[in-house]
Design an enzyme around this catalytic site. Structure first.
Site, PDB file in Angstrom:
ATOM      1  N   GLY A  10       0.839  -1.208   0.000  1.00 36.05           N
ATOM      2  CA  GLY A  10       0.000   0.000   0.000  1.00 36.05           C
ATOM      3  C   GLY A  10       0.868   1.251   0.000  1.00 36.05           C
ATOM      4  O   GLY A  10       0.539   2.278   0.579  1.00 36.05           O
ATOM      5  N   GLY A  13      -0.329   4.940  -1.091  1.00 36.46           N
ATOM      6  CA  GLY A  13      -1.406   5.609  -0.351  1.00 36.46           C
ATOM      7  C   GLY A  13      -0.917   6.795   0.463  1.00 36.46           C
ATOM      8  O   GLY A  13       0.257   7.154   0.429  1.00 36.46           O
ATOM      9  N   GLN A  14      -1.854   7.386   1.231  1.00 38.04           N
ATOM     10  CA  GLN A  14      -1.561   8.621   1.975  1.00 38.04           C
ATOM     11  C   GLN A  14      -0.393   8.456   2.948  1.00 38.04           C
ATOM     12  O   GLN A  14       0.506   9.294   3.005  1.00 38.04           O
ATOM     13  CB  GLN A  14      -2.815   9.083   2.738  1.00 38.04           C
ATOM     14  CG  GLN A  14      -2.663  10.479   3.349  1.00 38.04           C
ATOM     15  CD  GLN A  14      -3.746  10.822   4.361  1.00 38.04           C
ATOM     16  OE1 GLN A  14      -4.496   9.971   4.803  1.00 38.04           O
ATOM     17  NE2 GLN A  14      -3.816  12.090   4.741  1.00 38.04           N
ATOM     18  N   ASP A  36       2.093  -1.897  -4.454  1.00 33.47           N
ATOM     19  CA  ASP A  36       0.714  -1.433  -4.436  1.00 33.47           C
ATOM     20  C   ASP A  36       0.000  -2.038  -5.631  1.00 33.47           C
ATOM     21  O   ASP A  36       0.645  -2.514  -6.565  1.00 33.47           O
ATOM     22  CB  ASP A  36       0.654   0.106  -4.519  1.00 33.47           C
ATOM     23  CG  ASP A  36      -0.605   0.673  -3.864  1.00 33.47           C
ATOM     24  OD1 ASP A  36      -1.715   0.267  -4.277  1.00 33.47           O
ATOM     25  OD2 ASP A  36      -0.487   1.507  -2.954  1.00 33.47           O
ATOM     26  N   ARG A  38      -2.105  -0.051  -7.211  1.00 33.64           N
ATOM     27  CA  ARG A  38      -2.153   1.146  -8.045  1.00 33.64           C
ATOM     28  C   ARG A  38      -0.811   1.374  -8.716  1.00 33.64           C
ATOM     29  O   ARG A  38       0.179   0.730  -8.398  1.00 33.64           O
ATOM     30  CB  ARG A  38      -2.467   2.377  -7.191  1.00 33.64           C
ATOM     31  CG  ARG A  38      -3.875   2.384  -6.650  1.00 33.64           C
ATOM     32  CD  ARG A  38      -4.086   3.567  -5.741  1.00 33.64           C
ATOM     33  NE  ARG A  38      -3.601   3.301  -4.388  1.00 33.64           N
ATOM     34  CZ  ARG A  38      -3.825   4.095  -3.361  1.00 33.64           C
ATOM     35  NH1 ARG A  38      -4.486   5.212  -3.531  1.00 33.64           N
ATOM     36  NH2 ARG A  38      -3.379   3.785  -2.162  1.00 33.64           N
ATOM     37  N   ASP A  54      -0.959  -7.566  -5.390  1.00 26.05           N
ATOM     38  CA  ASP A  54      -2.303  -7.651  -4.823  1.00 26.05           C
ATOM     39  C   ASP A  54      -2.214  -8.447  -3.528  1.00 26.05           C
ATOM     40  O   ASP A  54      -1.999  -9.652  -3.545  1.00 26.05           O
ATOM     41  CB  ASP A  54      -3.249  -8.337  -5.815  1.00 26.05           C
ATOM     42  CG  ASP A  54      -4.659  -8.463  -5.270  1.00 26.05           C
ATOM     43  OD1 ASP A  54      -4.913  -7.985  -4.151  1.00 26.05           O
ATOM     44  OD2 ASP A  54      -5.518  -9.043  -5.970  1.00 26.05           O
ATOM     45  N   TYR A 144     -15.226  -0.131   8.824  1.00 24.10           N
ATOM     46  CA  TYR A 144     -13.788   0.138   8.955  1.00 24.10           C
ATOM     47  C   TYR A 144     -13.353  -0.057  10.409  1.00 24.10           C
ATOM     48  O   TYR A 144     -12.381  -0.757  10.701  1.00 24.10           O
ATOM     49  CB  TYR A 144     -13.494   1.567   8.488  1.00 24.10           C
ATOM     50  CG  TYR A 144     -12.059   2.012   8.639  1.00 24.10           C
ATOM     51  CD1 TYR A 144     -11.034   1.373   7.950  1.00 24.10           C
ATOM     52  CD2 TYR A 144     -11.723   3.099   9.452  1.00 24.10           C
ATOM     53  CE1 TYR A 144      -9.716   1.802   8.076  1.00 24.10           C
ATOM     54  CE2 TYR A 144     -10.412   3.529   9.571  1.00 24.10           C
ATOM     55  CZ  TYR A 144      -9.419   2.877   8.885  1.00 24.10           C
ATOM     56  OH  TYR A 144      -8.108   3.296   9.004  1.00 24.10           O
ATOM     57  N   LYS A 148     -10.876  -2.914  11.944  1.00 26.27           N
ATOM     58  CA  LYS A 148      -9.654  -2.545  12.656  1.00 26.27           C
ATOM     59  C   LYS A 148      -9.629  -3.169  14.063  1.00 26.27           C
ATOM     60  O   LYS A 148      -8.586  -3.624  14.533  1.00 26.27           O
ATOM     61  CB  LYS A 148      -9.519  -1.017  12.744  1.00 26.27           C
ATOM     62  CG  LYS A 148      -9.118  -0.362  11.423  1.00 26.27           C
ATOM     63  CD  LYS A 148      -7.741  -0.831  10.971  1.00 26.27           C
ATOM     64  CE  LYS A 148      -7.240  -0.147   9.721  1.00 26.27           C
ATOM     65  NZ  LYS A 148      -5.996  -0.743   9.216  1.00 26.27           N
TER      66      LYS A 148
END
Length: 312
Positions: A10, A13-14, A36, A38, A54, A144, A148
């Site tokens: 990931g 991501g942010q 990622d 993406r 993935d 979410y 978590k």
């Protein structure tokens, strides 16, 4: 000393972008593999190895872990709070299965350390609103938050049962100028800066007095790395650590921005995200993280605002 080889899942991501760059700074570019689904984020290009991956494909993940001689895994792939409410089954499936895949492979390949972020989304309407403690009532109302919270216990289980060194932080809302937010309820606190500079006005999707725990990205990266670098004997919490940077409302951040951009105006029109925000604590007690591994934030609201506007 064994040479660490880190896999960041990931990475576009942010959090992933900035964490990957920070880890490459410490461990050397070649020793931090970014991955990622993406495309590779522009900021990562040319800074070190990148693989398309993935995390839901366990075999593919396992092959990469062996092929790259990975010794540490940072799993950042997730569907966040606001996006998750639009497709709860997908959010549950991705957030849970990705973690179980990583924990399983880590146990089998004797990975030294695993990092997996949790979130303030684990807290619900019955959790204390002010200075929400490490151990408290936890009844999340978003998929979410549910994923978590379940994930925290899986991390704890793999540590207790197989001695896997899994570490975790419950991130508050994160604010960054480098990478775009990922569909969370606290995204307004990033959007507001862009709109202030470009449009001089902003319509906020939360009410003006909605207080939420927040953190500036440099502090989040610092906390993550300090937690992962801390000696194992200091890590007492194997679910996930509360950490806190600051708490503010949309009205307060708007007032802070107005000190730099006097003509800036904000209007308020709350949507479905308001209910999510209302269910979360307004401030977090992170005494345990401070005592166990010495956590301390660098940024408050004025310092963050100045830095955000300078960098944007």
């Amino acid at each position: 000393m064994i040479k660490e080889k880190i896999l960041v899942i990931g990475a576009s991501g942010q959090i992933g972008v900035e964490l990957t760059l920070a880890l490459r700074n410490i461990y050397g570019n070649a020793n931090v593999v970014a991955s990622d689904l993406r495309e590779e984020n522009e900021l990562l290009k040319g800074t070190g190895p990148y693989v398309s991956l993935d995390v839901m494909n366990k075999e593919m993940l396992h092959v990469q872990v062996i092929r790259q001689n990975v010794t540490q895994i940072y799993l950042l792939a997730a569907i966040l709070s606001a996006t998750g409410e639009k497709n709860p089954n997908l959010a549950w499936s991705l957030n849970m299965q990705s973690l179980l895949n990583v924990l399983d492979i880590s146990k089998e390949e004797k990975i030294h350390k695993v990092y997996w972020p949790s979130s303030i989304a684990v807290f619900g309407p019955t959790s204390p609103k002010q200075n929400c403690p490490q151990q408290t009532i936890i009844e999340p109302i978003t998929v979410y938050g549910i994923s978590k919270y379940a994930g925290e216990f899986w991390c704890n289980y793999y540590h207790q049962r197989w001695g896997l060194d899994v570490r975790s932080i419950r991130y508050p809302g994160l604010i960054s100028y480098k990478s775009a937010p990922g569909g969370g309820t606290t995204d307004y606190a990033v959007e507001i800066f862009h709109e202030a500079l470009e449009e001089k006005k902003y319509e906020c999707f939360l009410q003006e007095d909605t207080y939420l725990p927040m953190m500036y990205m440099p502090d989040a990266i610092k906390a993550t790395i300090e937690l992962m670098e801390a000696p194992e004997k200091k890590i007492k919490i194997r679910t996930s650590y509360n950490i806190s940077g600051m708490s503010f409302s949309p009205k307060e951040i708007a007032a802070e921005i107005k000190k730099h951009i006097p003509e800036f105006t904000v209007s308020y029109k709350s949507d479905y995200r308001q209910q999510i925000a209302n269910s979360w604590p307004q401030s977090i007690d992170d005494t345990v993280a401070r005592n166990d591994w010495g956590w301390k934030e660098d940024y408050d609201l004025p310092a963050m605002t100045t830095d955000m506007l300078e960098n944007l």
